[in-house]
Design an enzyme around this catalytic site. Structure first.
Site, mmCIF file in Angstrom:
data_model
loop_
_atom_site.group_PDB
_atom_site.id
_atom_site.type_symbol
_atom_site.label_atom_id
_atom_site.label_comp_id
_atom_site.label_asym_id
_atom_site.label_seq_id
_atom_site.Cartn_x
_atom_site.Cartn_y
_atom_site.Cartn_z
ATOM 1 N N GLU A 114 -21.671 -40.463 -33.388
ATOM 2 C CA GLU A 114 -20.908 -40.991 -32.245
ATOM 3 C C GLU A 114 -21.730 -41.001 -30.968
ATOM 4 O O GLU A 114 -21.591 -41.908 -30.136
ATOM 5 C CB GLU A 114 -19.631 -40.177 -32.056
ATOM 6 C CG GLU A 114 -18.538 -40.465 -33.075
ATOM 7 C CD GLU A 114 -18.851 -39.925 -34.458
ATOM 8 O OE1 GLU A 114 -19.703 -39.012 -34.568
ATOM 9 O OE2 GLU A 114 -18.256 -40.398 -35.436
ATOM 10 N N HIS B 68 -8.822 -35.606 -37.048
ATOM 11 C CA HIS B 68 -8.473 -37.012 -37.201
ATOM 12 C C HIS B 68 -7.268 -37.380 -36.325
ATOM 13 O O HIS B 68 -6.869 -38.546 -36.286
ATOM 14 C CB HIS B 68 -8.156 -37.343 -38.657
ATOM 15 C CG HIS B 68 -9.355 -37.338 -39.553
ATOM 16 N ND1 HIS B 68 -10.075 -36.209 -39.829
ATOM 17 C CD2 HIS B 68 -9.970 -38.337 -40.239
ATOM 18 C CE1 HIS B 68 -11.065 -36.498 -40.646
ATOM 19 N NE2 HIS B 68 -11.037 -37.793 -40.910
#
Length: 347
Positions: A81, A150
């Site tokens: 990321e 998540h």
């Protein structure tokens, strides 16, 4: 390639043509259509992230885009990321309009450095010489009972970073138009997609986007205002319907822009109802609800009939699996918050 969540071909514009008319789309279809149209309208726009290309994203939000626009404009990245956002900074500096995706909100933590110290500051640091037209998309919040990291509710973090704008749609219509609006801006926007609403269908009017700035009154009322954003808007609408069975007329205010907050629109609703409950999924302490409550106090203290109530997640890490149902505000907890405000009496 599956067409299950791609924009229906009947509504896809021909090359260079604007999308018109009304149609029923799920939220992920609406976002897919917005990305399609942003890529078609702006040759400098690029979509990047993990699995956004060949797979079309884990929620199929980017389905079909690489096939139409090519692998140089819709491309997969390594599972890193910090690299996705670092690459976006470089692309923006080179004149592109990156639309990166972080696959799940909880994956953004390794990229906080790029987001806070580079994306949010570059325009300010260079006195406007290097704007950062980056629209960072990420599936956000809970409600799908996914594993740890998540499902997070990080609006408090992004909204606190000066230089970032933060928005979260609550319907397919908003999802399409707010994303097009965000992607056309010269400054960075964090676009938080309520993943539990990806499969919610609703009408999208391509001709009438409506006002894309500030709050949206999702339900008119006169006894109390519920303030929410993202997936909690639908839950508050359900709570308002339940309260109506007891004769209560509850207004639901969709904040939409979490930074900057439309303080005038917020105050206008509270001035009418004189009572407020803020509902969000993040932990209560130092959550965005505290900022909203303070804005209400600053603007409406003289007319408030009760302290602002907050119905939120708990001060624990966002749980995974079935514990989500205990953590995320449900209708009963929202109704209890309404009751506490309505029954408040000054000592």
């Amino acid at each position: 390639m599956s067409n299950a969540v791609a924009a229906p071909p009947a509504h896809a514009p021909e090359s260079g043509a604007a999308r018109t008319g009304r149609t029923s789309l799920s939220m992920n279809q609406a976002i897919n259509a917005a990305l399609h149209d942003a890529l078609a309208a702006d040759p400098r726009a690029v979509v990047l992230g993990e699995d956004v290309g060949v797979l079309g994203g884990v929620f199929r939000v980017t389905d079909g885009l690489q096939a139409e626009f090519g692998a140089d404009r819709v491309f997969d990245t390594p599972l890193a990321e910090s690299g996705i956002l670092g690459m976006s900074v470089g692309l923006a500096m080179a004149g592109y309009h990156p639309i990166p995706e972080v696959q799940f909100d909880g994956f953004v933590y390794p990229a906080i450095n790029q987001l806070v110290t580079q994306i949010a500051r570059m325009n300010f640091r260079t006195r406007g010489a290097l704007p950062m037209p980056i629209t960072l998309r990420m599936p956000s919040f809970g409600g799908i009972q996914s594993p740890e990291l998540h499902s997070e509710s990080l609006e408090w973090l992004f909204a606190h970073v000066a230089g970032l704008k933060v928005v979260s749609p609550s319907s397919p219509h908003q999802a399409y138009h707010l994303l097009r609006h965000a992607a056309s801006r010269p400054d960075p926007v964090v676009y938080m997609e309520p993943k539990s609403r990806y499969w919610q269908k609703g009408e999208v009017d391509f001709d009438e986007p409506g006002n894309l700035e500030g709050v949206d009154v999702a339900r008119e009322g006169r006894h109390l205002t519920l303030v929410a954003w993202g997936a909690m808007v639908t839950r508050c609408l359900q709570a308002a319907e339940a309260a109506a069975e007891d004769g209560l007329d509850v207004e639901v205010l969709d904040l939409r822009w979490l930074s900057p907050i439309d303080a005038d629109g917020l105050a206008a609703s509270i001035a009418k109802t004189r009572r407020a409950v803020v509902v969000h999924e993040a932990p209560k302490t130092a959550g965005l609800g505290a900022e909203v409550a303070q804005l209400i106090t600053e603007r409406c203290f003289g007319t408030l009939k009760a302290p602002v109530e907050r119905v939120t997640g708990f001060d624990v890490p966002f749980p995974s699996g079935s514990l989500e149902n205990e953590y995320i505000p449900n209708i009963d907890r929202i109704l209890y918050g309404i009751q506490r405000v309505l029954e408040y009496r000054r000592g």
